[in-house]
Design a protein around this motif. Structure first.
Motif, PDB file in Angstrom:
ATOM      1  N   SER A 181       0.842  -1.200   0.000  1.00 41.23           N
ATOM      2  CA  SER A 181       0.000   0.000   0.000  1.00 41.23           C
ATOM      3  C   SER A 181       0.876   1.250   0.000  1.00 41.23           C
ATOM      4  N   THR A 185       0.853   4.057  -2.951  1.00 41.32           N
ATOM      5  CA  THR A 185       0.592   5.449  -2.597  1.00 41.32           C
ATOM      6  C   THR A 185       1.702   6.368  -3.097  1.00 41.32           C
ATOM      7  N   PHE A 221      -2.929   1.959   3.987  1.00 42.49           N
ATOM      8  CA  PHE A 221      -3.499   2.983   3.101  1.00 42.49           C
ATOM      9  C   PHE A 221      -3.979   4.125   3.969  1.00 42.49           C
ATOM     10  N   VAL A 227      -5.709   8.931  -3.466  1.00 40.72           N
ATOM     11  CA  VAL A 227      -5.110   7.608  -3.614  1.00 40.72           C
ATOM     12  C   VAL A 227      -6.191   6.530  -3.527  1.00 40.72           C
TER      13      VAL A 227
END
Ligand code: ADP
Ligand code: MG
Length: 449
Positions: A181, A185, A221, A227
């Motif tokens: 993640s 990102t 996240f 995103v």
């Protein structure tokens, strides 16, 4: 901008937590990053001994650390200091560090060691194993997405790569993307910041072009709408085309506070499989397999000693095993119970000693994606003050440092600020569930999980 040093610094952080303390101190710390050539980070070893030892023992580990940090640079080349000197006289290296472009064709970085064969199945993980096999045999067909959750070091990344390796071994044309993640990102943010619009397009096309998308550690996240929106659309496009999606996390989707509702529901569409902490028998079986893989001769009583010493984290168990083996090698001795006890004697102390205020600060910065200079600096905005207070709270929890010296670490604040931060977080922890989760996450990161 990606530079050799920045790539290496990140990898070193990982290695520091995954390797045993001795090997890290002796062999890894003094390597120097000198260049990036295509997908390879070029390292130089300070002596011919160091060159030989690292080459023989640690290249794979370094490779893994790189791959876990960086999608582009996932391989390593080692030179010895003398060789670096020679080549740089012949053709001087350019002064400017190289920037690396988004280059999808070399981004796959599955660990070839993480296969189903090398995954020990026990009661704790048989469900996830069955689900993973089913997905590997028929990707995109039944369980989509496959959401794997479980504690740190219990084999989530291993089983995920095993699916990828299995699929590739049956059909090498399948395009598999493995990412985390954090990487997703960072790449997305880089691609929208980039001056060239084509980078954003490349990013989008890249992630939509695969047959299998694996995203590791989705609990990281962050609450960044752009995103999550990008992920949402990627998910929909892939799912709509029956492309397999596999996700891992340390907890269930509904327990990830930063996740938007629409993503959460999608993550729950397929099958959710958990990995539980291994039983003693499973731990023993895993250690036996690792010992065999590394060609260590380890008596069964030593295997039990290690298995009992570690609560559940398998990565930690592996590092104790290699610590024992290294100790035996240094003493040119066989591995015996006495030797193992001796080498693990200060195991707990070592971990404590390793932990310092810095560890807490680094973990907090990483978790909230903020700069260290901001965390310990003067900024008073909410996005900095809250992490700062959490860091102070955790330092007090972990370490018996005088209040004034904690104040010193945080840009010369006085002890009343430190007390205020601690009390504030204590109060809020009683009522704010999200904060409880955040503080717990960072606590786990600090503990080296
Ligand atoms: P996680 O991603 O859950 O934190 P990893 O997949 O990185 O954990 O596993 C940590 C280490 O433990 C890896 O070296 C992995 O090979 C090993 N491991 C975990 N589970 C098993 C298992 N069931 N059999 C063999 N090795 C395992
Ligand atoms: Mg993992």
């Amino acid at each position: 901008m990606i530079t050799p040093t920045s790539v290496w610094e990140k990898a070193v952080k990982t290695l520091e937590t995954t390797m045993n303390v001795y090997s890290f101190d002796v062999w890894i710390k003094n390597l120097r990053a000198v260049d990036i050539v295509e997908n390879k980070l070029v390292l130089s070893a300070p002596s011919s001994i160091s060159y030989r030892i690292v080459k023989e023992n640690y290249l794979e580990t370094i490779r893994e650390a790189l791959a876990s940090q960086n999608l582009f640079i996932n391989d390593v080349e080692l030179l010895s200091e003398e060789t670096v000197g020679e080549t740089s006289e012949e053709k001087p290296k350019p002064q400017e560090p190289k920037a690396t472009e988004f280059a999808p064709e070399r981004l796959i970085s599955l660990n070839p060691k993480y296969t189903f064969d090398s995954f020990v199945v026990g009661d704790s993980n048989k469900f996830v194993h069955a689900a993973a096999r089913a997905v590997a045999e028929n990707p995109g067909e039944r369980y989509n997405p496959l959401f794997i959750y479980g504690g740190v070091g219990l084999g989530k990344t291993h089983i995920m790569h095993a699916i990828g390796n299995y699929i590739l071994s049956h059909n090498e044309n399948m395009k598999i993307i493995y990412t985390t993640s954090e990487r997703f990102t960072n790449e997305f943010i880089d691609s929208i910041r980039s001056a060239s619009r084509s980078d954003t397009t490349k990013f989008k096309e890249y992630y939509r072009s695969c047959d299998v998308l694996m995203i590791d550690d989705v609990q990281f996240f962050e609450n960044k709408p752009s995103v999550q929106e990008e992920l949402f659309h990627t998910f929909n496009d892939l799912h709509g085309e029956n492309k397999q999606i596999i996700l891992t996390s340390d907890r269930m989707p509904k327990e990830i506070p930063s996740l938007e509702e629409r993503l959460r529901t999608r993550f729950e569409w397929g099958i959710i499989a958990d990995i539980q902490p291994p039983s003693l028998e499973t731990k023993v079986a895993i250690l036996q397999m690792k010992a065999e893989q590394e060609r260590y001769l380890v008596p069964i009583n030593v295997i039990y000693l290690i298995a009992e010493r570690v609560e559940s984290n398998i990565r930690e168990m592996e590092s104790l095993l290699s610590r024992v083996a290294l100790y035996a090698k240094m003493l040119s001795s066989d591995i015996t119970l006495e030797l193992a006890q001796e080498s693990l004697k200060d195991y707990t102390d070592h971990r404590k000693a390793q932990m310092s205020a810095d560890t807490v600060i680094d973990a907090t910065c990483k978790y909230f994606n903020i700069l260290r200079s901001d965390l310990v600096g003067k900024k008073k905005t909410k996005d900095i003050v809250e992490p700062r207070q959490i860091a102070i709270y955790l330092i007090l929890e972990f370490l018996s440092l005088p209040l004034a010296s904690i104040g010193q670490i945080f840009g010369g604040r006085d002890h009343t600020t430190v007390i205020h931060a601690r009390d504030k977080i204590s109060e809020r922890l009683k009522v704010e569930k999200k904060l409880v989760v955040q503080v717990n996450d960072i606590r786990n990161m600090v503990k080296g999980n």
